[in-house]
Design a protein around this motif. Structure first.
Motif, PDB file in Angstrom:
ATOM      1  N   GLY A 135      11.465   5.610  -9.419  1.00  0.00           N
ATOM      2  CA  GLY A 135      10.096   5.641  -9.917  1.00  0.00           C
ATOM      3  C   GLY A 135       9.087   5.425  -8.802  1.00  0.00           C
ATOM      4  O   GLY A 135       8.040   6.078  -8.753  1.00  0.00           O
ATOM      5  N   ARG A 136       9.398   4.536  -7.892  1.00  0.00           N
ATOM      6  CA  ARG A 136       8.513   4.288  -6.747  1.00  0.00           C
ATOM      7  C   ARG A 136       8.432   5.521  -5.849  1.00  0.00           C
ATOM      8  O   ARG A 136       7.350   5.904  -5.392  1.00  0.00           O
ATOM      9  CB  ARG A 136       9.045   3.098  -5.965  1.00  0.00           C
ATOM     10  CG  ARG A 136       8.161   2.669  -4.844  1.00  0.00           C
ATOM     11  CD  ARG A 136       8.655   1.376  -4.257  1.00  0.00           C
ATOM     12  NE  ARG A 136       7.806   1.034  -3.131  1.00  0.00           N
ATOM     13  CZ  ARG A 136       8.208   0.382  -2.077  1.00  0.00           C
ATOM     14  NH1 ARG A 136       9.462  -0.028  -2.011  1.00  0.00           N
ATOM     15  NH2 ARG A 136       7.395   0.109  -1.103  1.00  0.00           N
ATOM     16  N   LEU A 137       9.571   6.167  -5.617  1.00  0.00           N
ATOM     17  CA  LEU A 137       9.599   7.385  -4.816  1.00  0.00           C
ATOM     18  C   LEU A 137       8.774   8.488  -5.474  1.00  0.00           C
ATOM     19  O   LEU A 137       7.974   9.166  -4.824  1.00  0.00           O
ATOM     20  CB  LEU A 137      11.041   7.859  -4.625  1.00  0.00           C
ATOM     21  CG  LEU A 137      11.244   9.182  -3.905  1.00  0.00           C
ATOM     22  CD1 LEU A 137      10.832   9.047  -2.446  1.00  0.00           C
ATOM     23  CD2 LEU A 137      12.678   9.620  -4.015  1.00  0.00           C
ATOM     24  N   HIS A 195       6.324   8.146  -7.630  1.00  0.00           N
ATOM     25  CA  HIS A 195       4.908   7.772  -7.622  1.00  0.00           C
ATOM     26  C   HIS A 195       4.269   8.057  -6.259  1.00  0.00           C
ATOM     27  O   HIS A 195       3.170   8.615  -6.183  1.00  0.00           O
ATOM     28  CB  HIS A 195       4.767   6.291  -7.975  1.00  0.00           C
ATOM     29  CG  HIS A 195       3.349   5.832  -8.004  1.00  0.00           C
ATOM     30  ND1 HIS A 195       2.734   5.280  -6.910  1.00  0.00           N
ATOM     31  CD2 HIS A 195       2.429   5.870  -8.988  1.00  0.00           C
ATOM     32  CE1 HIS A 195       1.493   4.976  -7.222  1.00  0.00           C
ATOM     33  NE2 HIS A 195       1.277   5.327  -8.477  1.00  0.00           N
ATOM     34  N   ARG A 196       4.940   7.696  -5.186  1.00  0.00           N
ATOM     35  CA  ARG A 196       4.390   7.954  -3.843  1.00  0.00           C
ATOM     36  C   ARG A 196       4.288   9.446  -3.569  1.00  0.00           C
ATOM     37  O   ARG A 196       3.315   9.912  -2.990  1.00  0.00           O
ATOM     38  CB  ARG A 196       5.257   7.286  -2.775  1.00  0.00           C
ATOM     39  CG  ARG A 196       5.098   5.803  -2.731  1.00  0.00           C
ATOM     40  CD  ARG A 196       5.768   5.198  -1.550  1.00  0.00           C
ATOM     41  NE  ARG A 196       7.091   5.785  -1.338  1.00  0.00           N
ATOM     42  CZ  ARG A 196       7.831   5.583  -0.274  1.00  0.00           C
ATOM     43  NH1 ARG A 196       7.407   4.819   0.690  1.00  0.00           N
ATOM     44  NH2 ARG A 196       9.016   6.134  -0.162  1.00  0.00           N
ATOM     45  N   ARG A 197       5.280  10.206  -3.988  1.00  0.00           N
ATOM     46  CA  ARG A 197       5.255  11.652  -3.751  1.00  0.00           C
ATOM     47  C   ARG A 197       4.125  12.313  -4.537  1.00  0.00           C
ATOM     48  O   ARG A 197       3.397  13.151  -4.007  1.00  0.00           O
ATOM     49  CB  ARG A 197       6.594  12.266  -4.135  1.00  0.00           C
ATOM     50  CG  ARG A 197       6.628  13.756  -3.904  1.00  0.00           C
ATOM     51  CD  ARG A 197       8.036  14.270  -3.974  1.00  0.00           C
ATOM     52  NE  ARG A 197       8.062  15.696  -3.874  1.00  0.00           N
ATOM     53  CZ  ARG A 197       8.005  16.377  -2.742  1.00  0.00           C
ATOM     54  NH1 ARG A 197       7.910  15.736  -1.604  1.00  0.00           N
ATOM     55  NH2 ARG A 197       8.038  17.689  -2.736  1.00  0.00           N
ATOM     56  N   TRP A 201      13.778   1.683 -10.759  1.00  0.00           N
ATOM     57  CA  TRP A 201      12.590   1.204 -10.046  1.00  0.00           C
ATOM     58  C   TRP A 201      12.418   1.955  -8.730  1.00  0.00           C
ATOM     59  O   TRP A 201      11.315   2.402  -8.410  1.00  0.00           O
ATOM     60  CB  TRP A 201      12.695  -0.296  -9.801  1.00  0.00           C
ATOM     61  CG  TRP A 201      11.511  -0.834  -9.064  1.00  0.00           C
ATOM     62  CD1 TRP A 201      10.283  -1.099  -9.579  1.00  0.00           C
ATOM     63  CD2 TRP A 201      11.449  -1.140  -7.678  1.00  0.00           C
ATOM     64  NE1 TRP A 201       9.456  -1.560  -8.590  1.00  0.00           N
ATOM     65  CE2 TRP A 201      10.137  -1.596  -7.406  1.00  0.00           C
ATOM     66  CE3 TRP A 201      12.372  -1.078  -6.632  1.00  0.00           C
ATOM     67  CZ2 TRP A 201       9.739  -1.986  -6.148  1.00  0.00           C
ATOM     68  CZ3 TRP A 201      11.964  -1.473  -5.368  1.00  0.00           C
ATOM     69  CH2 TRP A 201      10.672  -1.916  -5.132  1.00  0.00           C
ATOM     70  N   LEU A 202      13.498   2.126  -7.970  1.00  0.00           N
ATOM     71  CA  LEU A 202      13.406   2.816  -6.682  1.00  0.00           C
ATOM     72  C   LEU A 202      13.020   4.288  -6.845  1.00  0.00           C
ATOM     73  O   LEU A 202      12.155   4.794  -6.129  1.00  0.00           O
ATOM     74  CB  LEU A 202      14.727   2.708  -5.919  1.00  0.00           C
ATOM     75  CG  LEU A 202      15.013   1.356  -5.291  1.00  0.00           C
ATOM     76  CD1 LEU A 202      16.427   1.338  -4.712  1.00  0.00           C
ATOM     77  CD2 LEU A 202      14.000   0.996  -4.236  1.00  0.00           C
TER      78      LEU A 202
END
Length: 69
Positions: free
Chosen positions: A14-16, A18-20, A11-12
């Motif tokens: 994937g979140r990184l 996605h933001r990038r 999850w972490l």
């Protein structure tokens, strides 16, 4: 416990990612459309370790052009 750690890590990361990608979407399209030389000129000089990895990948990639008719 291992399953929970795996889910949290996925999850972490994937979140990184996605933001990038959301922040770098225009550069991605420039690279796809115009090639690595134009994309390399538009990359920032500073940044974190992901920026350094991307600059290194851009410098070492060789583009393959169609050959023939």
């Amino acid at each position: 416990m291992g399953l929970l750690n795996g889910l949290l890590g996925a999850w972490l990361l994937g979140r990184l990612a996605h933001r990038r990608r959301a922040a770098r979407l225009p550069e991605t399209f420039v690279r796809l459309r115009y090639g690595k030389d134009i994309a390399a000129a538009q990359q920032p000089d500073g940044g974190g370790w992901l920026d350094r990895l991307e600059r290194g990948a851009t410098r070492t990639n060789s583009e393959r052009r169609p050959v023939g008719i």
